[in-house]
Scaffold this motif. Sequence first.
Motif, PDB file in Angstrom:
ATOM      1  N   ILE A  35       0.403   7.804   2.144  1.00  4.85           N
ATOM      2  CA  ILE A  35       0.029   6.574   1.451  1.00  4.85           C
ATOM      3  C   ILE A  35      -0.310   6.963   0.015  1.00  4.85           C
ATOM      4  N   TYR A  36       0.194   6.187  -0.932  1.00  2.45           N
ATOM      5  CA  TYR A  36      -0.028   6.516  -2.345  1.00  2.45           C
ATOM      6  C   TYR A  36      -1.235   5.745  -2.898  1.00  2.45           C
ATOM      7  N   ALA A  37      -2.003   6.434  -3.726  1.00  5.84           N
ATOM      8  CA  ALA A  37      -3.097   5.800  -4.460  1.00  5.84           C
ATOM      9  C   ALA A  37      -2.890   6.097  -5.943  1.00  5.84           C
ATOM     10  N   VAL A  38      -2.639   5.045  -6.710  1.00  5.55           N
ATOM     11  CA  VAL A  38      -2.471   5.179  -8.154  1.00  5.55           C
ATOM     12  C   VAL A  38      -3.739   4.663  -8.819  1.00  5.55           C
ATOM     13  N   VAL A  39      -4.408   5.522  -9.538  1.00  7.36           N
ATOM     14  CA  VAL A  39      -5.656   5.167 -10.215  1.00  7.36           C
ATOM     15  C   VAL A  39      -5.349   4.849 -11.675  1.00  7.36           C
ATOM     16  N   ARG A  40      -5.841   3.703 -12.138  1.00 10.52           N
ATOM     17  CA  ARG A  40      -5.659   3.292 -13.541  1.00 10.52           C
ATOM     18  C   ARG A  40      -7.030   3.002 -14.148  1.00 10.52           C
ATOM     19  N   ASN A  41      -7.102   3.184 -15.475  1.00  7.97           N
ATOM     20  CA  ASN A  41      -8.314   2.751 -16.168  1.00  7.97           C
ATOM     21  C   ASN A  41      -7.956   2.075 -17.490  1.00  7.97           C
ATOM     22  N   ASP A  42      -8.953   1.475 -18.119  1.00 10.65           N
ATOM     23  CA  ASP A  42      -8.754   0.752 -19.368  1.00 10.65           C
ATOM     24  C   ASP A  42      -8.623   1.670 -20.570  1.00 10.65           C
ATOM     25  N   CYS A  43      -8.694   2.969 -20.328  1.00 13.51           N
ATOM     26  CA  CYS A  43      -8.553   3.950 -21.413  1.00 13.51           C
ATOM     27  C   CYS A  43      -7.134   4.511 -21.451  1.00 13.51           C
ATOM     28  N   ASN A  44      -6.180   3.732 -20.894  1.00 15.49           N
ATOM     29  CA  ASN A  44      -4.747   4.086 -20.920  1.00 15.49           C
ATOM     30  C   ASN A  44      -4.457   5.390 -20.187  1.00 15.49           C
ATOM     31  N   GLU A  86       6.306   5.267  -4.631  1.00 20.66           N
ATOM     32  CA  GLU A  86       7.685   4.867  -4.334  1.00 20.66           C
ATOM     33  C   GLU A  86       7.847   3.387  -4.665  1.00 20.66           C
ATOM     34  N   SER A  87       8.614   3.098  -5.729  1.00 17.72           N
ATOM     35  CA  SER A  87       8.691   1.736  -6.263  1.00 17.72           C
ATOM     36  C   SER A  87       9.313   0.740  -5.283  1.00 17.72           C
ATOM     37  N   GLY A  88      10.052   1.228  -4.290  1.00 11.08           N
ATOM     38  CA  GLY A  88      10.653   0.331  -3.312  1.00 11.08           C
ATOM     39  C   GLY A  88       9.649  -0.420  -2.467  1.00 11.08           C
ATOM     40  N   TYR A  89       8.393   0.018  -2.535  1.00 16.72           N
ATOM     41  CA  TYR A  89       7.343  -0.636  -1.746  1.00 16.72           C
ATOM     42  C   TYR A  89       6.344  -1.382  -2.630  1.00 16.72           C
ATOM     43  N   TYR A 124       6.288  -4.437  -3.333  1.00 14.78           N
ATOM     44  CA  TYR A 124       5.931  -5.745  -2.759  1.00 14.78           C
ATOM     45  C   TYR A 124       4.784  -5.628  -1.751  1.00 14.78           C
ATOM     46  N   MET A 125       4.494  -4.402  -1.312  1.00 19.71           N
ATOM     47  CA  MET A 125       3.397  -4.184  -0.366  1.00 19.71           C
ATOM     48  C   MET A 125       2.162  -3.590  -1.054  1.00 19.71           C
ATOM     49  N   ARG A 126       2.221  -3.452  -2.355  1.00 18.86           N
ATOM     50  CA  ARG A 126       1.127  -2.797  -3.086  1.00 18.86           C
ATOM     51  C   ARG A 126      -0.121  -3.680  -3.126  1.00 18.86           C
ATOM     52  N   LYS A 127      -1.266  -3.074  -2.947  1.00 14.50           N
ATOM     53  CA  LYS A 127      -2.547  -3.763  -3.044  1.00 14.50           C
ATOM     54  C   LYS A 127      -3.378  -3.104  -4.145  1.00 14.50           C
ATOM     55  N   THR A 128      -3.998  -3.931  -4.987  1.00 18.28           N
ATOM     56  CA  THR A 128      -4.820  -3.434  -6.088  1.00 18.28           C
ATOM     57  C   THR A 128      -6.280  -3.786  -5.836  1.00 18.28           C
ATOM     58  N   VAL A 129      -7.137  -2.796  -6.001  1.00 18.87           N
ATOM     59  CA  VAL A 129      -8.571  -2.973  -5.783  1.00 18.87           C
ATOM     60  C   VAL A 129      -9.312  -2.521  -7.032  1.00 18.87           C
ATOM     61  N   LEU A 130     -10.202  -3.364  -7.541  1.00 20.81           N
ATOM     62  CA  LEU A 130     -11.058  -2.979  -8.655  1.00 20.81           C
ATOM     63  C   LEU A 130     -12.238  -2.170  -8.128  1.00 20.81           C
ATOM     64  N   ILE A 131     -12.587  -1.115  -8.849  1.00 22.13           N
ATOM     65  CA  ILE A 131     -13.814  -0.393  -8.518  1.00 22.13           C
ATOM     66  C   ILE A 131     -14.941  -1.141  -9.217  1.00 22.13           C
ATOM     67  N   GLU A 132     -15.554  -2.053  -8.502  1.00 23.88           N
ATOM     68  CA  GLU A 132     -16.466  -3.027  -9.114  1.00 23.88           C
ATOM     69  C   GLU A 132     -17.687  -2.381  -9.744  1.00 23.88           C
ATOM     70  N   ALA A 133     -18.063  -1.204  -9.265  1.00 28.56           N
ATOM     71  CA  ALA A 133     -19.235  -0.543  -9.836  1.00 28.56           C
ATOM     72  C   ALA A 133     -18.987  -0.078 -11.264  1.00 28.56           C
ATOM     73  N   VAL A 149      -2.792   0.803  -4.048  1.00 21.76           N
ATOM     74  CA  VAL A 149      -2.434   1.500  -2.813  1.00 21.76           C
ATOM     75  C   VAL A 149      -1.109   0.957  -2.299  1.00 21.76           C
ATOM     76  N   SER A 150      -0.202   1.855  -1.913  1.00 20.97           N
ATOM     77  CA  SER A 150       1.099   1.428  -1.383  1.00 20.97           C
ATOM     78  C   SER A 150       1.606   2.452  -0.367  1.00 20.97           C
ATOM     79  N   PRO A 151       2.466   2.021   0.565  1.00 26.28           N
ATOM     80  CA  PRO A 151       2.975   2.936   1.593  1.00 26.28           C
ATOM     81  C   PRO A 151       4.154   3.755   1.081  1.00 26.28           C
ATOM     82  N   SER A 152       4.674   4.588   1.966  1.00 25.44           N
ATOM     83  CA  SER A 152       5.833   5.429   1.659  1.00 25.44           C
ATOM     84  C   SER A 152       6.906   5.212   2.718  1.00 25.44           C
ATOM     85  N   LYS A 153       8.089   5.722   2.426  1.00 26.94           N
ATOM     86  CA  LYS A 153       9.170   5.636   3.420  1.00 26.94           C
ATOM     87  C   LYS A 153       8.797   6.433   4.663  1.00 26.94           C
TER      88      LYS A 153
END
Length: 276
Positions: free
Chosen positions: A196-205, A227-230, A232-241, A257-261
């Motif tokens: 399972i992939y976890a891509v972490v992003r922040n506002d500092c680019n 894997e970009s093919g998934y 449509y199944m991606r879920k985004t969660v804000l780290i509210e803290a 968070v998104s799945p893999s083949k």
Amino acid sequence: PMVGVPNFERRVQALKNIIKTNVVSYLPIVRTAEDRIKYENFTLMNGPASVEESQAAGGKPVNTSGMLPFLFEFEQDEQGNITLFPAGDTAPWIPLYHISPPWENAGIINWNIGAYPWNQRDLAFMDKTKQPVMTEIFDLNAFVSEDQRTDDPTSVYNQPIMTNFSDDAQVGAVLQTILPWNFYFEKLLPEGTETIYAVVRNDCNQNFTYAIEGPDAIFLGEENLHESGYDYMRKTVLIEAFQAQEGLDLCSYSIEVSPSKALEDHYKTKMPIVFT
């Protein structure tokens, strides 16, 4: 700011084991020129004994050489030569007073990390909200021993220590830890779970990707590598803290968070056809 933490090295051992960090620091906030003079006198009188105590508890040879009796900053040239000089006149100052594990000499004590803009930004946020702050991603390997260095992305977690319990209290000190991001993704899934992939992003680019494979978290790189093919199944969660608030800047974070083949293939089966 004239307050130290007795037995600092012993006190933080349990904390380091819980949050899986290698480095914990204590930094008082010095807000006025008058307090700066008082703080520098305080460290001159108490700093060497505090360093010796931490070194002895951490199994280091006792050595207080290199400790400067004033707040300092430094510059490093292209050849790696370091020049130390007294901290500037701009308040507040954020000097390092305790650090675990202790350095083999006391040369880092009184280093004013308030000279870095992100520390002033995060202090303003903590003063207003009284909430902890996670910084952007930094290469912090220069501040840990060789056996503690990591290729994982690392941030600095700042926990404010307030001067009192009133609504208008200011931050009196900061307990600071260096956290590698694999800490957040390890031991989440049982053994044998496919990627399972976890891509972490922040506002500092900044963004980076982990592949979570069972209990393991594997750092893939400082870019979006799912894997970009998934998508449509991606879920985004804000780290509210760690979210910016109106009028206050902060390096806010989210996780996609998104799945893999491999995960999809694991759950594909021809058994329903056989049953039919």
